[in-house]
Design an enzyme around this catalytic site. Structure first.
Site, PDB file in Angstrom:
ATOM      1  N   GLN A 109      -9.473  -5.120  27.944  1.00 22.13           N
ATOM      2  CA  GLN A 109     -10.640  -3.721  27.581  1.00 22.13           C
ATOM      3  C   GLN A 109     -11.765  -4.574  27.725  1.00 22.13           C
ATOM      4  OE1 GLN A 109     -11.404  -1.779  23.740  1.00 22.13           O
ATOM      5  NE2 GLN A 109     -10.078  -0.262  24.730  1.00 22.13           N
ATOM      6  N   GLU A 173     -14.750   6.559  21.443  1.00 15.41           N
ATOM      7  CA  GLU A 173     -14.762   6.146  20.087  1.00 15.41           C
ATOM      8  C   GLU A 173     -16.285   5.910  19.348  1.00 15.41           C
ATOM      9  OE1 GLU A 173     -11.945   5.863  21.453  1.00 15.41           O
ATOM     10  OE2 GLU A 173     -10.646   5.788  19.658  1.00 15.41           O
ATOM     11  N   TYR A 175     -18.608   4.000  20.977  1.00 16.45           N
ATOM     12  CA  TYR A 175     -19.373   2.905  21.420  1.00 16.45           C
ATOM     13  C   TYR A 175     -20.364   3.003  22.610  1.00 16.45           C
ATOM     14  CZ  TYR A 175     -15.549   0.384  18.724  1.00 16.45           C
ATOM     15  OH  TYR A 175     -14.852  -0.137  17.793  1.00 16.45           O
ATOM     16  N   ARG A 223     -11.326   4.916  29.464  1.00 15.11           N
ATOM     17  CA  ARG A 223     -11.133   5.529  28.255  1.00 15.11           C
ATOM     18  C   ARG A 223     -12.164   6.511  28.079  1.00 15.11           C
ATOM     19  NH1 ARG A 223      -8.399   3.614  22.798  1.00 15.11           N
ATOM     20  NH2 ARG A 223      -7.452   5.430  22.204  1.00 15.11           N
ATOM     21  N   HIS A 261     -16.166   6.573  15.516  1.00 15.52           N
ATOM     22  CA  HIS A 261     -15.443   5.802  14.225  1.00 15.52           C
ATOM     23  C   HIS A 261     -16.517   6.454  13.112  1.00 15.52           C
ATOM     24  CE1 HIS A 261     -12.835   3.097  16.058  1.00 15.52           C
ATOM     25  NE2 HIS A 261     -13.699   2.452  16.843  1.00 15.52           N
ATOM     26  N   ALA A 263     -16.711   9.726  12.707  1.00 12.94           N
ATOM     27  CA  ALA A 263     -16.304  11.090  12.575  1.00 12.94           C
ATOM     28  C   ALA A 263     -15.841  11.310  11.203  1.00 12.94           C
ATOM     29  CB  ALA A 263     -15.227  11.284  13.467  1.00 12.94           C
ATOM     30  N   CYS A 343       6.101   2.646  13.441  1.00 16.75           N
ATOM     31  CA  CYS A 343       4.764   2.448  12.574  1.00 16.75           C
ATOM     32  C   CYS A 343       4.416   3.662  11.716  1.00 16.75           C
ATOM     33  CB  CYS A 343       3.523   2.510  13.776  1.00 16.75           C
ATOM     34  SG  CYS A 343       2.007   2.775  13.165  1.00 16.75           S
ATOM     35  N   CYS A 346       0.066   3.545   8.468  1.00 13.18           N
ATOM     36  CA  CYS A 346      -0.702   3.409   7.096  1.00 13.18           C
ATOM     37  C   CYS A 346      -1.825   2.443   7.302  1.00 13.18           C
ATOM     38  CB  CYS A 346       0.337   2.474   6.138  1.00 13.18           C
ATOM     39  SG  CYS A 346       0.682   0.755   6.899  1.00 13.18           S
ATOM     40  N   GLN A 348      -2.431  -0.459   6.629  1.00 10.51           N
ATOM     41  CA  GLN A 348      -2.667  -1.413   5.823  1.00 10.51           C
ATOM     42  C   GLN A 348      -2.694  -2.963   6.323  1.00 10.51           C
ATOM     43  OE1 GLN A 348      -0.222   0.778   2.570  1.00 10.51           O
ATOM     44  NE2 GLN A 348      -0.885  -1.395   1.742  1.00 10.51           N
ATOM     45  N   ARG A 570     -10.366   3.849 -16.886  1.00  5.93           N
ATOM     46  CA  ARG A 570     -11.174   3.085 -18.017  1.00  5.93           C
ATOM     47  C   ARG A 570     -12.251   2.403 -17.208  1.00  5.93           C
ATOM     48  NH1 ARG A 570      -6.505   0.019 -20.744  1.00  5.93           N
ATOM     49  NH2 ARG A 570      -6.370  -0.499 -18.675  1.00  5.93           N
ATOM     50  N   ALA A 665       4.104  -1.979  -0.429  1.00 10.21           N
ATOM     51  CA  ALA A 665       5.305  -2.329   0.395  1.00 10.21           C
ATOM     52  C   ALA A 665       4.840  -3.515   1.390  1.00 10.21           C
ATOM     53  CB  ALA A 665       5.653  -0.986   1.241  1.00 10.21           C
TER      54      ALA A 665
HETATM   55  P1  NAP Z   1      -3.398   0.050  -9.581  1.00  8.92           P
HETATM   56  O1  NAP Z   1      -4.520   0.372  -8.361  1.00  8.92           O
HETATM   57  O2  NAP Z   1      -3.680  -1.219 -10.174  1.00  8.92           O
HETATM   58  O3  NAP Z   1      -3.855   1.258 -10.804  1.00  8.92           O
HETATM   59  C1  NAP Z   1      -3.630   1.195 -11.772  1.00  8.92           C
HETATM   60  C2  NAP Z   1      -4.243   2.169 -12.722  1.00  8.92           C
HETATM   61  O4  NAP Z   1      -3.849   2.235 -13.986  1.00  8.92           O
HETATM   62  C3  NAP Z   1      -5.705   1.583 -12.832  1.00  8.92           C
HETATM   63  O5  NAP Z   1      -6.578   2.925 -12.512  1.00  8.92           O
HETATM   64  C4  NAP Z   1      -5.952   1.140 -13.978  1.00  8.92           C
HETATM   65  O6  NAP Z   1      -7.447   1.498 -14.215  1.00  8.92           O
HETATM   66  C5  NAP Z   1      -4.985   1.995 -14.952  1.00  8.92           C
HETATM   67  N1  NAP Z   1      -4.294   1.023 -16.090  1.00  8.92           N
HETATM   68  C6  NAP Z   1      -4.059  -0.264 -16.117  1.00  8.92           C
HETATM   69  N2  NAP Z   1      -3.411  -0.383 -17.098  1.00  8.92           N
HETATM   70  C7  NAP Z   1      -3.708   0.761 -18.025  1.00  8.92           C
HETATM   71  C8  NAP Z   1      -3.326   0.758 -19.428  1.00  8.92           C
HETATM   72  N3  NAP Z   1      -2.713  -0.033 -20.318  1.00  8.92           N
HETATM   73  N4  NAP Z   1      -3.814   1.857 -19.990  1.00  8.92           N
HETATM   74  C9  NAP Z   1      -4.289   3.073 -19.093  1.00  8.92           C
HETATM   75  N5  NAP Z   1      -4.570   2.785 -17.621  1.00  8.92           N
HETATM   76  C10 NAP Z   1      -4.089   1.548 -17.239  1.00  8.92           C
HETATM   77  O7  NAP Z   1      -2.000   0.263  -9.365  1.00  8.92           O
HETATM   78  P2  NAP Z   1      -1.278   1.339  -8.812  1.00  8.92           P
HETATM   79  O8  NAP Z   1      -1.992   2.742  -8.798  1.00  8.92           O
HETATM   80  O9  NAP Z   1       0.047   1.479  -9.797  1.00  8.92           O
HETATM   81  O10 NAP Z   1      -0.699   1.031  -7.398  1.00  8.92           O
HETATM   82  C11 NAP Z   1       0.222   0.053  -7.375  1.00  8.92           C
HETATM   83  C12 NAP Z   1      -0.073  -0.943  -6.037  1.00  8.92           C
HETATM   84  O11 NAP Z   1       0.099  -0.201  -4.928  1.00  8.92           O
HETATM   85  C13 NAP Z   1      -1.539  -1.040  -5.834  1.00  8.92           C
HETATM   86  O12 NAP Z   1      -1.559  -2.308  -5.089  1.00  8.92           O
HETATM   87  C14 NAP Z   1      -2.027  -0.101  -4.977  1.00  8.92           C
HETATM   88  O13 NAP Z   1      -3.180  -0.750  -4.164  1.00  8.92           O
HETATM   89  C15 NAP Z   1      -0.914   0.013  -4.005  1.00  8.92           C
HETATM   90  N6  NAP Z   1      -0.911   1.391  -3.691  1.00  8.92           N
HETATM   91  C16 NAP Z   1      -2.090   1.937  -2.578  1.00  8.92           C
HETATM   92  C17 NAP Z   1      -1.920   3.214  -2.463  1.00  8.92           C
HETATM   93  C18 NAP Z   1      -3.122   3.446  -1.072  1.00  8.92           C
HETATM   94  O14 NAP Z   1      -3.752   2.593  -0.812  1.00  8.92           O
HETATM   95  N7  NAP Z   1      -3.098   4.519  -0.941  1.00  8.92           N
HETATM   96  C19 NAP Z   1      -1.199   4.015  -2.796  1.00  8.92           C
HETATM   97  C20 NAP Z   1      -0.134   3.806  -3.526  1.00  8.92           C
HETATM   98  C21 NAP Z   1      -0.287   2.587  -4.171  1.00  8.92           C
HETATM   99  P3  NAP Z   1      -8.266   1.410 -15.515  1.00  8.92           P
HETATM  100  O15 NAP Z   1      -7.733   0.051 -16.344  1.00  8.92           O
HETATM  101  O16 NAP Z   1      -9.778   1.324 -15.185  1.00  8.92           O
HETATM  102  O17 NAP Z   1      -7.957   2.656 -16.710  1.00  8.92           O
HETATM  103 FE1  SF4 Z   2       1.592   0.867  11.729  1.00 10.08          FE
HETATM  104 FE2  SF4 Z   2       0.988   0.290   9.100  1.00 10.08          FE
HETATM  105 FE3  SF4 Z   2       2.223  -1.485  10.678  1.00 10.08          FE
HETATM  106 FE4  SF4 Z   2      -0.448  -0.756  11.262  1.00 10.08          FE
HETATM  107  S1  SF4 Z   2       0.342  -1.947   9.160  1.00 10.08           S
HETATM  108  S2  SF4 Z   2       0.948  -1.281  12.795  1.00 10.08           S
HETATM  109  S3  SF4 Z   2      -0.295   1.508  10.630  1.00 10.08           S
HETATM  110  S4  SF4 Z   2       3.049   0.277  10.064  1.00 10.08           S
END
Ligand code: NAP
Ligand code: SF4
Length: 679
Positions: A109, A173, A175, A223, A261, A263, A343, A346, A348, A570, A665
């Protein structure tokens, strides 16, 4: 075009061959371009040869590499790969050889990043800074334009000399080429701006120059941006007019790209329904006679087959699905679709890694991009291994260890496998985890893993195994707070599993990844029958792709919410700061659109019948809520591990059981897979 088909009749269109230019493609699947950053590794060429060779063995008909800049100012960043040095380009030959030996074609590409280049010297048709780049571009002179066209042709010639079968000219995209085609970024009043023909002159001349320089047998894929998804983007009539000109200029295949990108509409993340953009490709196909490729969120052979069977495109492009499973096409052909590691969109381990300047891999396939680090030889002395915990870490260990010949017994206290994945799958868009669960079930069965479901393993169950792996996972953290045992308080696990239902006003304690997921789960209206139409309505997309930029409204406009939600943390930092770069903005915007209130810097005081009492900015306030959901992190489940240690039974602890902080995960599967390799 030929119609020969070999393999599973379920995918008659997908598996049929097709002629493009002077090449016969063995099926209808292109492995789309992805930046991998593998070239930045010390053994970059060997890694890329192993990476692309594996995907060719998996029967991608054509592989398109990540983007190479045609010159210095078109690089993504100062480490970005280039194809402007004929001698350096020859070093890429082992990559081409690794693909050719497996019977596939490979195209390089050529991508000029234009105003997206993260370098001070970046250039663009007009001096308008991109909202996602801090560097303002310099407007190109007429001489720059002529030189850049020549640079594209020379880069293509360099690729040809290195053994590539063709090139993909990156025209989408947002570019450089895409920037020339639309008034949003092209304000020129010379021959390269203004009228539609003038705005299309740059891409047309590039394709012509590549064809002239590389001859008729060289495959040229262009593309095209089939929907810009930005204000001031192209309307459908300009897109199809460009498609016709590109065909006439000498391209063999038109691939489609969706969305700039910058958007504000998600285009490839898990929130986008599968096959959402098929109609955009169909608009292009209706205008030309060369093969057209549909792309974005095509992640299974079934959705690919449906697009091809409907006549909306001649080929499909899958990029991330080849990271997740290099053998996706081969497995489909051999009637082994249930073994495909799908896939889950995600981002990630692929895009988010790239954005943090690390080489791409894959959450569901830790080998992706790391092919040379893993072994496939069966274990010399198979071991009798017990694995406790059937979540992501335990399942990943079990399937890889069993594949290598070990005898595996997997204990799971619940009646079904999956652990935290069973919760994640309830989050809007994350039902793709069902595919991961299906994949593991199929692999566990294939490799004869003995499942002990609904069985909480005891120490006595585990003595006598050669090796014990503890993958017992995590449980929700319950903060120490007055009123925490109030009946209105529930955990995220209870909400996502359906064990408890939330009321109409909810306080979500904790604004991490799980807090955001739970908030989205709480505010998103029930799934509609036509999920693509619902997605377009949510994000302001014109489903017919006729309007300027393919938009039908403001992507950030408010949407009705199922209930009122307040999220709290917090920390004083911005809620959601730690979310993935490529998906966090979507999640934050979705919550904003659904009216979720975010409060940072709070101190929790107590919970009672009124709701959650907090202090914020020195003032006490009550968050009235009939449900309070704890998304306050997790703690490791280590009781069995400690009991084993006391009884002198050695074990290896992995995943959330080993370390609950930042468990996801990605880490769980990676740890499990690597442990199995080391047994
Ligand atoms: P996290 O991202 O570490 O969040 C935990 C939250 O709990 C924080 O907001 C923290 O904020 C709060 N907390 C911690 N201890 C506490 C306490 N004793 N009392 C009150 N609040 C408290 O963890 P998670 O949400 O459980 O996720 C777990 C993992 O999965 C992480 O690595 C996360 O990145 C991943 N995950 C990612 C996604 C995504 O990217 N979409 C989705 C799901 C999970 P404060 O301390 O500021 O209050
Ligand atoms: Fe697909 Fe997630 Fe793997 Fe990227 S990390 S290739 S989005 S499953």
């Amino acid at each position: 075009m030929s119609d020969k088909m070999f393999g599973s009749p379920a995918y008659a269109n997908l598996l049929s061959s097709i002629t493009a230019g002077r090449h016969l493609l063995r099926n209808r699947v292109i492995m789309g371009s992805m930046h991998t950053r593998l070239e930045t590794e010390p053994d970059g060429v060997a890694r890329q040869a192993a990476f692309y060779g594996e995907r060719a063995r998996g029967e991608a008909a054509v592989i398109v590499t990540g983007g190479f800049s045609p010159n210095q100012e078109g690089m993504f960043d100062y480490e970005g790969p280039r194809l402007d040095d004929a001698v350096e380009a020859l070093k890429l030959r082992p990559i081409c050889d690794a693909v050719h030996v497996e019977g596939s074609l490979i195209c390089a590409q050529i991508l000029h990043a234009g105003r997206y280049a993260k370098i001070e010297e970046c250039v663009a048709p007009s001096a308008i800074r991109a909202p996602i780049n801090r560097f303002p571009p310099r407007a190109m002179s007429e001489e720059d334009i002529r030189r850049t066209i020549d640079d594209f042709a020379q880069a293509a010639l360099n690729a040809q000399a290195a053994g590539f079968d063709g090139v993909e000219v990156m025209g989408s995209e947002g570019y450089l080429i895409n920037e020339f085609t639309v008034t949003r970024t092209n304000m020129r009043d010379d021959d390269w701006g203004g009228s539609v023909d003038n705005r299309h002159r740059f891409p047309v001349e590039i394709v012509r120059a590549v064809r002239d320089r590389c001859g008729p047998g060289f495959l040229i894929i262009y593309r095209i941006s089939a929907a810009d998804l930005v204000e001031g983007g192209a309307p459908a009539e300009e897109i199809v007019a460009l498609a016709r000109k590109i065909e006439f200029a000498g391209a063999d295949i038109l691939n489609t790209g969706i969305g700039w990108h910058e958007a504000r509409v998600p285009t490839i993340a898990y929130q986008v329904p599968r096959g959402a953009w098929r109609k955009a490709a169909a608009n292009v196909k209706a205008a030309v006679s060369i093969p057209v490729v549909a792309s974005n969120r095509i992640n299974t052979p079934e959705i690919a087959e449906s697009i091809l069977a409907s006549g909306e495109a001649d080929l499909v492009s899958m990029a991330r699905p080849f990271l997740a499973d290099p053998h996706i096409v081969r497995k489909a052909r051999e009637g082994r679709s249930d073994e495909i590691n799908t896939c889950i969109a995600c981002n990630q381990a692929c895009l988010d890694m790239i954005f943090s300047n690390r080489p791409a891999s894959c959450l569901v396939n830790p080998r992706a991009g790391r092919e040379i680090e893993f072994r496939d030889a069966l274990a010399g002395a198979p071991k009798n291994v017990a694995i406790v915990g059937g979540g992501a870490a335990g399942m990943a260990t079990a399937v890889e260890a069993a594949r290598l010949g070990h005898i595996i017994t997997l204990f799971e206290a619940e009646g079904r496998l999956g652990g935290q994945l069973n919760l994640a799958r309830a989050v809007p868009g994350k039902s793709e985890f069902d595919e991961t669960l299906r994949y593991y079930a199929s692999r566990l069965n294939k490799y004869g893993v003995t499942l002990q479901l609904g069985r909480r393993a005891s120490v006595d169950d585990l003595v006598g195994f050669d090796h014990v792996v503890i993958a017992t996972g995590v449980t929700p953290r319950i903060p120490d707070l007055p009123g925490i045992d109030h009946p209105n308080v529930v955990t995220y696990a209870q909400i996502l599993s359906g064990e408890r239902e939330a009321g109409q006003s909810v306080a979500v304690m904790g604004a991490g990844g799980i807090g955001h997921d739970v908030a989205e789960f709480l505010v998103t209206p029930a799934a509609e029958a036509d999920e693509v139409a619902a997605f377009f309505q949510t994000w302001g997309v014109d489903g017919r792709f006729r309007n300027d930029g393919g938009l039908a409204g403001d992507p950030l406009a408010d949407m009705p919410a199922k209930r009122k939600v307040v999220m709290l943390q917090r920390k004083t930092s911005k809620p959601g700061e730690g979310l993935g770069v490529s998906t966090g903005w979507i999640l934050r915007n979705a919550l904003r659109k659904h009216g979720v209130e975010m409060l940072a810097g709070v101190t929790y005081q107590r919970i009672d019948d009124e709701g959650l009492h907090v202090t914020s900015n020195g003032e006490t306030r009550v968050i009235t809520a009939d449900t309070i959901v704890l998304c306050t992190g997790q703690v490791s489940e280590r009781a069995l591990y400690e009991e084993l240690a006391l009884r002198g039974v050695r074990s290896t602890i992995i995943g959330g059981a080993a370390e609950a902080a930042e468990l996801d995960a990605l880490r769980a599967i990676n740890e499990g897979h690597r442990l199995a390799q080391s047994l």
